[in-house]
Design a protein around this motif. Structure first.
Motif, PDB file in Angstrom:
ATOM      1  N   GLN A   1       0.825  -1.208   0.000  1.00  0.00           N
ATOM      2  CA  GLN A   1       0.000   0.000   0.000  1.00  0.00           C
ATOM      3  C   GLN A   1       0.860   1.259   0.000  1.00  0.00           C
ATOM      4  O   GLN A   1       0.551   2.240  -0.688  1.00  0.00           O
ATOM      5  CB  GLN A   1      -0.934   0.000   1.211  1.00  0.00           C
ATOM      6  CG  GLN A   1      -2.008  -1.053   1.137  1.00  0.00           C
ATOM      7  CD  GLN A   1      -2.810  -1.149   2.417  1.00  0.00           C
ATOM      8  OE1 GLN A   1      -2.528  -0.471   3.403  1.00  0.00           O
ATOM      9  NE2 GLN A   1      -3.822  -2.003   2.423  1.00  0.00           N
ATOM     10  N   ARG A   2       1.964   1.254   0.745  1.00  0.00           N
ATOM     11  CA  ARG A   2       2.858   2.405   0.788  1.00  0.00           C
ATOM     12  C   ARG A   2       3.481   2.657  -0.584  1.00  0.00           C
ATOM     13  O   ARG A   2       3.550   3.792  -1.049  1.00  0.00           O
ATOM     14  CB  ARG A   2       3.966   2.189   1.829  1.00  0.00           C
ATOM     15  CG  ARG A   2       4.875   3.400   1.996  1.00  0.00           C
ATOM     16  CD  ARG A   2       6.078   3.086   2.861  1.00  0.00           C
ATOM     17  NE  ARG A   2       6.998   2.151   2.233  1.00  0.00           N
ATOM     18  CZ  ARG A   2       7.871   2.471   1.270  1.00  0.00           C
ATOM     19  NH1 ARG A   2       7.925   3.698   0.808  1.00  0.00           N
ATOM     20  NH2 ARG A   2       8.683   1.559   0.758  1.00  0.00           N
TER      21      ARG A   2
ATOM     22  N   ARG B   1       0.897   4.175  -2.941  1.00  0.00           N
ATOM     23  CA  ARG B   1       0.700   5.610  -2.661  1.00  0.00           C
ATOM     24  C   ARG B   1       1.859   6.434  -3.197  1.00  0.00           C
ATOM     25  O   ARG B   1       1.665   7.500  -3.792  1.00  0.00           O
ATOM     26  CB  ARG B   1       0.551   5.842  -1.150  1.00  0.00           C
ATOM     27  CG  ARG B   1      -0.809   5.510  -0.595  1.00  0.00           C
ATOM     28  CD  ARG B   1      -0.981   6.048   0.813  1.00  0.00           C
ATOM     29  NE  ARG B   1       0.085   5.658   1.720  1.00  0.00           N
ATOM     30  CZ  ARG B   1       0.121   4.545   2.441  1.00  0.00           C
ATOM     31  NH1 ARG B   1      -0.884   3.696   2.368  1.00  0.00           N
ATOM     32  NH2 ARG B   1       1.125   4.283   3.249  1.00  0.00           N
ATOM     33  N   GLU B   2       3.077   5.938  -2.985  1.00  0.00           N
ATOM     34  CA  GLU B   2       4.258   6.659  -3.453  1.00  0.00           C
ATOM     35  C   GLU B   2       4.280   6.749  -4.986  1.00  0.00           C
ATOM     36  O   GLU B   2       4.561   7.809  -5.545  1.00  0.00           O
ATOM     37  CB  GLU B   2       5.513   5.940  -2.950  1.00  0.00           C
ATOM     38  CG  GLU B   2       6.795   6.673  -3.226  1.00  0.00           C
ATOM     39  CD  GLU B   2       7.989   5.957  -2.637  1.00  0.00           C
ATOM     40  OE1 GLU B   2       9.013   5.859  -3.341  1.00  0.00           O
ATOM     41  OE2 GLU B   2       7.895   5.496  -1.479  1.00  0.00           O
TER      42      GLU B   2
ATOM     43  N   ARG C   1       1.695   6.628  -7.024  1.00  0.00           N
ATOM     44  CA  ARG C   1       0.632   7.540  -7.461  1.00  0.00           C
ATOM     45  C   ARG C   1       1.046   8.989  -7.275  1.00  0.00           C
ATOM     46  O   ARG C   1       0.749   9.844  -8.113  1.00  0.00           O
ATOM     47  CB  ARG C   1      -0.659   7.277  -6.685  1.00  0.00           C
ATOM     48  CG  ARG C   1      -1.381   6.064  -7.180  1.00  0.00           C
ATOM     49  CD  ARG C   1      -2.725   5.936  -6.517  1.00  0.00           C
ATOM     50  NE  ARG C   1      -3.400   4.748  -7.024  1.00  0.00           N
ATOM     51  CZ  ARG C   1      -4.298   4.070  -6.360  1.00  0.00           C
ATOM     52  NH1 ARG C   1      -4.634   4.444  -5.148  1.00  0.00           N
ATOM     53  NH2 ARG C   1      -4.865   3.021  -6.880  1.00  0.00           N
ATOM     54  N   ALA C   2       1.733   9.285  -6.171  1.00  0.00           N
ATOM     55  CA  ALA C   2       2.193  10.650  -5.924  1.00  0.00           C
ATOM     56  C   ALA C   2       3.187  11.082  -7.003  1.00  0.00           C
ATOM     57  O   ALA C   2       3.120  12.207  -7.514  1.00  0.00           O
ATOM     58  CB  ALA C   2       2.820  10.753  -4.539  1.00  0.00           C
TER      59      ALA C   2
ATOM     60  N   GLN D   1      -9.626   7.514  -3.170  1.00  0.00           N
ATOM     61  CA  GLN D   1      -8.182   7.510  -3.358  1.00  0.00           C
ATOM     62  C   GLN D   1      -7.660   6.119  -3.657  1.00  0.00           C
ATOM     63  O   GLN D   1      -6.667   5.958  -4.332  1.00  0.00           O
ATOM     64  CB  GLN D   1      -7.477   8.042  -2.109  1.00  0.00           C
ATOM     65  CG  GLN D   1      -7.553   9.540  -1.981  1.00  0.00           C
ATOM     66  CD  GLN D   1      -6.638  10.226  -2.953  1.00  0.00           C
ATOM     67  OE1 GLN D   1      -6.842  10.188  -4.158  1.00  0.00           O
ATOM     68  NE2 GLN D   1      -5.633  10.884  -2.447  1.00  0.00           N
ATOM     69  N   ARG D   2      -8.317   5.102  -3.129  1.00  0.00           N
ATOM     70  CA  ARG D   2      -7.828   3.745  -3.324  1.00  0.00           C
ATOM     71  C   ARG D   2      -8.341   3.097  -4.600  1.00  0.00           C
ATOM     72  O   ARG D   2      -7.969   1.993  -4.918  1.00  0.00           O
ATOM     73  CB  ARG D   2      -8.219   2.887  -2.120  1.00  0.00           C
ATOM     74  CG  ARG D   2      -7.511   3.352  -0.853  1.00  0.00           C
ATOM     75  CD  ARG D   2      -8.088   2.694   0.333  1.00  0.00           C
ATOM     76  NE  ARG D   2      -9.435   3.253   0.523  1.00  0.00           N
ATOM     77  CZ  ARG D   2     -10.364   2.727   1.275  1.00  0.00           C
ATOM     78  NH1 ARG D   2     -10.143   1.634   1.921  1.00  0.00           N
ATOM     79  NH2 ARG D   2     -11.539   3.285   1.405  1.00  0.00           N
TER      80      ARG D   2
END
Length: 61
Positions: free
Chosen positions: A16-17, A20-21, A23-24, A46-47
């Protein structure tokens, strides 16, 4: 009252981390835009995978 605690494996937290990274980084390179030409795209969730969001929005020709 009883609380239910869900244990999440470390591998799932790391996955998951990383998502997120990624996607950023993607959003910093290709900023999301609304169909009306606005700046930021407020996402439904967001997910949600990008494919699911793309299916919801009509394609422009």
């Amino acid at each position: 009252m009883t609380k239910i605690v869900r244990f999440v494996p470390k591998s799932e937290l790391e996955r998951q981390r990383l998502i997120r990274e990624a996607r950023a980084i993607y959003d910093s390179i290709f900023p999301p835009v609304t169909l009306t030409g606005g700046q930021a795209d407020d996402r439904l969730d967001q997910r949600a995978p990008r494919e699911a969001v793309a299916e919801i929005q009509p394609k422009q020709r």
